[in-house]
Design a protein around this motif. Sequence first.
Motif, PDB file in Angstrom:
ATOM      1  N   GLY A 272       0.820  -1.208   0.000  1.00 50.75           N
ATOM      2  CA  GLY A 272       0.000   0.000   0.000  1.00 50.75           C
ATOM      3  C   GLY A 272       0.853   1.257   0.000  1.00 50.75           C
ATOM      4  N   ALA A 273       0.340   2.298  -0.610  1.00 50.39           N
ATOM      5  CA  ALA A 273       1.077   3.563  -0.674  1.00 50.39           C
ATOM      6  C   ALA A 273       1.142   4.208   0.709  1.00 50.39           C
ATOM      7  CB  ALA A 273       0.415   4.516  -1.669  1.00 50.39           C
ATOM      8  N   ASP A 274       2.249   4.859   0.985  1.00 49.83           N
ATOM      9  CA  ASP A 274       2.391   5.550   2.269  1.00 49.83           C
ATOM     10  C   ASP A 274       1.438   6.742   2.354  1.00 49.83           C
ATOM     11  OD1 ASP A 274       4.671   3.978   3.282  1.00 49.83           O
ATOM     12  OD2 ASP A 274       5.749   4.888   1.602  1.00 49.83           O
ATOM     13  N   TYR A 275       1.204   7.368   1.192  1.00 46.34           N
ATOM     14  CA  TYR A 275       0.316   8.524   1.134  1.00 46.34           C
ATOM     15  C   TYR A 275      -0.577   8.425  -0.103  1.00 46.34           C
ATOM     16  CZ  TYR A 275       4.093  10.295   4.104  1.00 46.34           C
ATOM     17  OH  TYR A 275       5.041  10.438   5.079  1.00 46.34           O
ATOM     18  N   CYS A 276      -1.874   8.653   0.090  1.00 48.23           N
ATOM     19  CA  CYS A 276      -2.805   8.689  -1.035  1.00 48.23           C
ATOM     20  C   CYS A 276      -3.536  10.040  -1.013  1.00 48.23           C
ATOM     21  CB  CYS A 276      -3.826   7.557  -0.949  1.00 48.23           C
ATOM     22  SG  CYS A 276      -3.128   5.914  -1.240  1.00 48.23           S
ATOM     23  N   PHE A 277      -3.755  10.598  -2.198  1.00 49.21           N
ATOM     24  CA  PHE A 277      -4.407  11.899  -2.316  1.00 49.21           C
ATOM     25  C   PHE A 277      -5.583  11.800  -3.276  1.00 49.21           C
ATOM     26  CE2 PHE A 277      -0.041  12.596  -1.124  1.00 49.21           C
ATOM     27  CZ  PHE A 277      -0.088  13.633  -0.205  1.00 49.21           C
ATOM     28  N   GLU A 278      -6.769  12.170  -2.815  1.00 50.92           N
ATOM     29  CA  GLU A 278      -7.957  12.198  -3.663  1.00 50.92           C
ATOM     30  C   GLU A 278      -8.145  13.635  -4.129  1.00 50.92           C
ATOM     31  OE1 GLU A 278     -11.563  12.468  -5.509  1.00 50.92           O
ATOM     32  OE2 GLU A 278     -11.175  13.592  -3.668  1.00 50.92           O
ATOM     33  N   CYS A 279      -8.025  13.853  -5.443  1.00 50.94           N
ATOM     34  CA  CYS A 279      -7.986  15.210  -5.990  1.00 50.94           C
ATOM     35  C   CYS A 279      -9.118  15.510  -6.963  1.00 50.94           C
ATOM     36  CB  CYS A 279      -6.643  15.441  -6.691  1.00 50.94           C
ATOM     37  SG  CYS A 279      -5.204  15.130  -5.655  1.00 50.94           S
ATOM     38  N   VAL A 280     -10.184  14.727  -6.912  1.00 55.32           N
ATOM     39  CA  VAL A 280     -11.287  14.883  -7.856  1.00 55.32           C
ATOM     40  C   VAL A 280     -12.551  15.400  -7.171  1.00 55.32           C
ATOM     41  CG1 VAL A 280     -12.770  13.689  -9.511  1.00 55.32           C
ATOM     42  CG2 VAL A 280     -10.345  13.078  -9.342  1.00 55.32           C
ATOM     43  N   GLY A 281     -12.813  14.905  -5.980  1.00 55.95           N
ATOM     44  CA  GLY A 281     -14.059  15.239  -5.300  1.00 55.95           C
ATOM     45  C   GLY A 281     -15.087  14.155  -5.497  1.00 55.95           C
ATOM     46  N   SER A 282     -14.649  12.897  -5.426  1.00 57.10           N
ATOM     47  CA  SER A 282     -15.526  11.741  -5.631  1.00 57.10           C
ATOM     48  C   SER A 282     -15.462  10.840  -4.407  1.00 57.10           C
ATOM     49  CB  SER A 282     -15.081  10.962  -6.877  1.00 57.10           C
ATOM     50  OG  SER A 282     -15.605   9.653  -6.879  1.00 57.10           O
ATOM     51  N   THR A 283     -16.626  10.531  -3.829  1.00 60.26           N
ATOM     52  CA  THR A 283     -16.635   9.646  -2.665  1.00 60.26           C
ATOM     53  C   THR A 283     -16.104   8.253  -3.026  1.00 60.26           C
ATOM     54  OG1 THR A 283     -18.950   9.091  -3.134  1.00 60.26           O
ATOM     55  CG2 THR A 283     -18.545  10.841  -1.547  1.00 60.26           C
ATOM     56  N   THR A 284     -16.385   7.816  -4.242  1.00 63.87           N
ATOM     57  CA  THR A 284     -15.875   6.511  -4.692  1.00 63.87           C
ATOM     58  C   THR A 284     -14.356   6.497  -4.659  1.00 63.87           C
ATOM     59  OG1 THR A 284     -17.788   6.160  -6.123  1.00 63.87           O
ATOM     60  CG2 THR A 284     -15.821   4.861  -6.602  1.00 63.87           C
ATOM     61  N   LEU A 285     -13.752   7.584  -5.132  1.00 64.67           N
ATOM     62  CA  LEU A 285     -12.296   7.653  -5.148  1.00 64.67           C
ATOM     63  C   LEU A 285     -11.709   7.829  -3.756  1.00 64.67           C
ATOM     64  CD1 LEU A 285     -11.469   9.720  -8.365  1.00 64.67           C
ATOM     65  CD2 LEU A 285     -11.373   7.245  -8.012  1.00 64.67           C
ATOM     66  N   VAL A 286     -12.437   8.471  -2.851  1.00 67.66           N
ATOM     67  CA  VAL A 286     -11.958   8.572  -1.471  1.00 67.66           C
ATOM     68  C   VAL A 286     -11.847   7.178  -0.867  1.00 67.66           C
ATOM     69  CG1 VAL A 286     -12.482   9.371   0.864  1.00 67.66           C
ATOM     70  CG2 VAL A 286     -12.844  10.895  -1.076  1.00 67.66           C
ATOM     71  N   HIS A 287     -12.871   6.360  -1.076  1.00 70.65           N
ATOM     72  CA  HIS A 287     -12.834   4.988  -0.572  1.00 70.65           C
ATOM     73  C   HIS A 287     -11.713   4.189  -1.225  1.00 70.65           C
ATOM     74  CE1 HIS A 287     -17.062   5.786   0.818  1.00 70.65           C
ATOM     75  NE2 HIS A 287     -16.622   5.060   1.825  1.00 70.65           N
ATOM     76  N   GLU A 288     -11.511   4.386  -2.526  1.00 64.67           N
ATOM     77  CA  GLU A 288     -10.462   3.667  -3.245  1.00 64.67           C
ATOM     78  C   GLU A 288      -9.082   4.103  -2.756  1.00 64.67           C
ATOM     79  OE1 GLU A 288      -9.703   0.530  -5.473  1.00 64.67           O
ATOM     80  OE2 GLU A 288     -11.731   1.366  -5.478  1.00 64.67           O
ATOM     81  N   ALA A 289      -8.935   5.395  -2.525  1.00 64.45           N
ATOM     82  CA  ALA A 289      -7.658   5.912  -2.028  1.00 64.45           C
ATOM     83  C   ALA A 289      -7.368   5.366  -0.626  1.00 64.45           C
ATOM     84  CB  ALA A 289      -7.671   7.438  -2.014  1.00 64.45           C
ATOM     85  N   TYR A 290      -8.390   5.356   0.212  1.00 64.49           N
ATOM     86  CA  TYR A 290      -8.228   4.842   1.582  1.00 64.49           C
ATOM     87  C   TYR A 290      -7.843   3.358   1.553  1.00 64.49           C
ATOM     88  CZ  TYR A 290      -9.348   3.988   6.523  1.00 64.49           C
ATOM     89  OH  TYR A 290      -9.279   3.660   7.856  1.00 64.49           O
ATOM     90  N   ALA A 291      -8.462   2.614   0.637  1.00 63.91           N
ATOM     91  CA  ALA A 291      -8.138   1.185   0.512  1.00 63.91           C
ATOM     92  C   ALA A 291      -6.735   0.973  -0.041  1.00 63.91           C
ATOM     93  CB  ALA A 291      -9.160   0.493  -0.396  1.00 63.91           C
ATOM     94  N   SER A 292      -6.204   1.981  -0.754  1.00 63.37           N
ATOM     95  CA  SER A 292      -4.897   1.846  -1.398  1.00 63.37           C
ATOM     96  C   SER A 292      -3.732   2.165  -0.477  1.00 63.37           C
ATOM     97  CB  SER A 292      -4.809   2.778  -2.617  1.00 63.37           C
ATOM     98  OG  SER A 292      -5.810   2.475  -3.568  1.00 63.37           O
ATOM     99  N   CYS A 293      -4.008   2.845   0.646  1.00 60.84           N
ATOM    100  CA  CYS A 293      -2.893   3.253   1.500  1.00 60.84           C
ATOM    101  C   CYS A 293      -2.537   2.177   2.514  1.00 60.84           C
ATOM    102  CB  CYS A 293      -3.176   4.593   2.175  1.00 60.84           C
ATOM    103  SG  CYS A 293      -4.333   4.574   3.531  1.00 60.84           S
ATOM    104  N   ARG A 294      -1.316   2.214   2.928  1.00 57.88           N
ATOM    105  CA  ARG A 294      -0.756   1.164   3.779  1.00 57.88           C
ATOM    106  C   ARG A 294      -1.387   1.160   5.174  1.00 57.88           C
ATOM    107  NH1 ARG A 294       3.630  -2.016   3.398  1.00 57.88           N
ATOM    108  NH2 ARG A 294       4.481  -2.855   5.338  1.00 57.88           N
ATOM    109  N   LYS A 295      -1.521  -0.025   5.742  1.00 52.95           N
ATOM    110  CA  LYS A 295      -2.028  -0.125   7.110  1.00 52.95           C
ATOM    111  C   LYS A 295      -1.024   0.501   8.085  1.00 52.95           C
ATOM    112  CE  LYS A 295      -0.020  -4.711   7.914  1.00 52.95           C
ATOM    113  NZ  LYS A 295      -0.281  -6.127   8.235  1.00 52.95           N
ATOM    114  N   ALA A 296      -1.499   0.862   9.246  1.00 53.38           N
ATOM    115  CA  ALA A 296      -0.702   1.387  10.363  1.00 53.38           C
ATOM    116  C   ALA A 296      -0.273   2.839  10.172  1.00 53.38           C
ATOM    117  CB  ALA A 296       0.514   0.511  10.656  1.00 53.38           C
ATOM    118  N   TRP A 297       0.471   3.145   9.084  1.00 56.54           N
ATOM    119  CA  TRP A 297       0.930   4.529   8.951  1.00 56.54           C
ATOM    120  C   TRP A 297       0.430   5.239   7.687  1.00 56.54           C
ATOM    121  CZ3 TRP A 297       4.986   0.688   8.657  1.00 56.54           C
ATOM    122  CH2 TRP A 297       5.466   0.466   7.356  1.00 56.54           C
TER     123      TRP A 297
END
Length: 387
Positions: A272-297
């Motif tokens: 998972g990525a250390d940092y994910c940024f949602e830059c569109v304004g889409s709730t679907t992409l917020v969930h996808e970004a959150y799922a893409s980032c690394r656990k713990a940090w």
Amino acid sequence: MAEKSSNNNTAGKPIRCRAAIARIPGEPLVIEEVLVAAPKPREVRIKIICTSVCPVDVTFWRSEHPPAIFPRILGHEAMGVVESVGEGVHEVVEGDTVIPIFLPDCGECTDCLSAKSNLCSKLSFSISPWIGREETSRFTDINGETLYHFLFVSSFSEYTVVDIAHVTKIDPQTPPDRACLFTCGVAAGLGAACKRANVEAGTSVAIFGLGAIGLAVAEGARLCGAKKIIGVDVNPDKFEIGKKFGVTDFVNSRNCGDKPVSEIIIEMTDGGADYCFECVGSTTLVHEAYASCRKAWGKTVVLGAEPGAMLTFKSYEVLDKGKTLMGALFGGLKPKSDIPILIKRYMNKELQLDEFVTHEINFKDINKAFGLLLEGKSLRCVIWMNK
């Protein structure tokens, strides 16, 4: 009788000048003569040198529902010179080079005095049709009809009046067509990476949406020393553009087959990525970004919003994964202290921002700027008021 804008003795008097007015949703802006009132206490009247069109302008130009309102003078990315100041303004004087910024920075409240916040508690941000401290307008057309403000700036006018809390003094050597970039999306992307997320060197970053904000996030991540910067977009042409700002890898979300984007990013980053940024304004992409980032940090930073939409997360997932989800209005930047620093870094050639300005036009052609943005042909189109 209103003074013509060419008169040097306009302080304290109304100024007559040109403005591009949005009168009907989605219809071309109309350039008309308007009257711009003198600034009241704690207000500044600014002669706009140049401005630019942001997707937010387009959104409210097309919208038929509140908080959209008409007739309105849009525009919020700009650079100008102080023409006059109202009573009680000591921060700037006539002739100072300034940029108006939609986010207030009063310099007095608990939030503005804290390094931890850029959310003024004295003058909270809103999509108001008024100037700021009072619910009135400083614009009227030649028939006396009230013209509404936009994001406390209204830069599609040769002159505008702005509350001092929204005015940042900058180095007069800053090129006007680059100064515009520090007033909204580009600054927000830089701030989100460099300040809000505080990207560390050697880390991985995933950016959802490679418009101007997403590309600015990439530039900020590059500046911070990120090792892998993944751009996610539906337009494959964005990868070549993204490379100019530090994007190292690209995922076309339309070509992922049966795999969700998050699964691909997890594979690309070994967890998972250390940092994910949602830059569109889409709730679907917020969930996808959150799922893409690394656990713990892992940190997911949200820079866009979908009005009225809700985010839904399983409570156990929030507890078990230990990830961080945060918003970043204006990238977490404090307008009056952080923006001059970013401008200095640009002037010192640390920031690569010139590529953001893809077009420059005259004020009379302002509707072309809207067309270029809608057609996906420009990142930022700078509009010169008198050139």
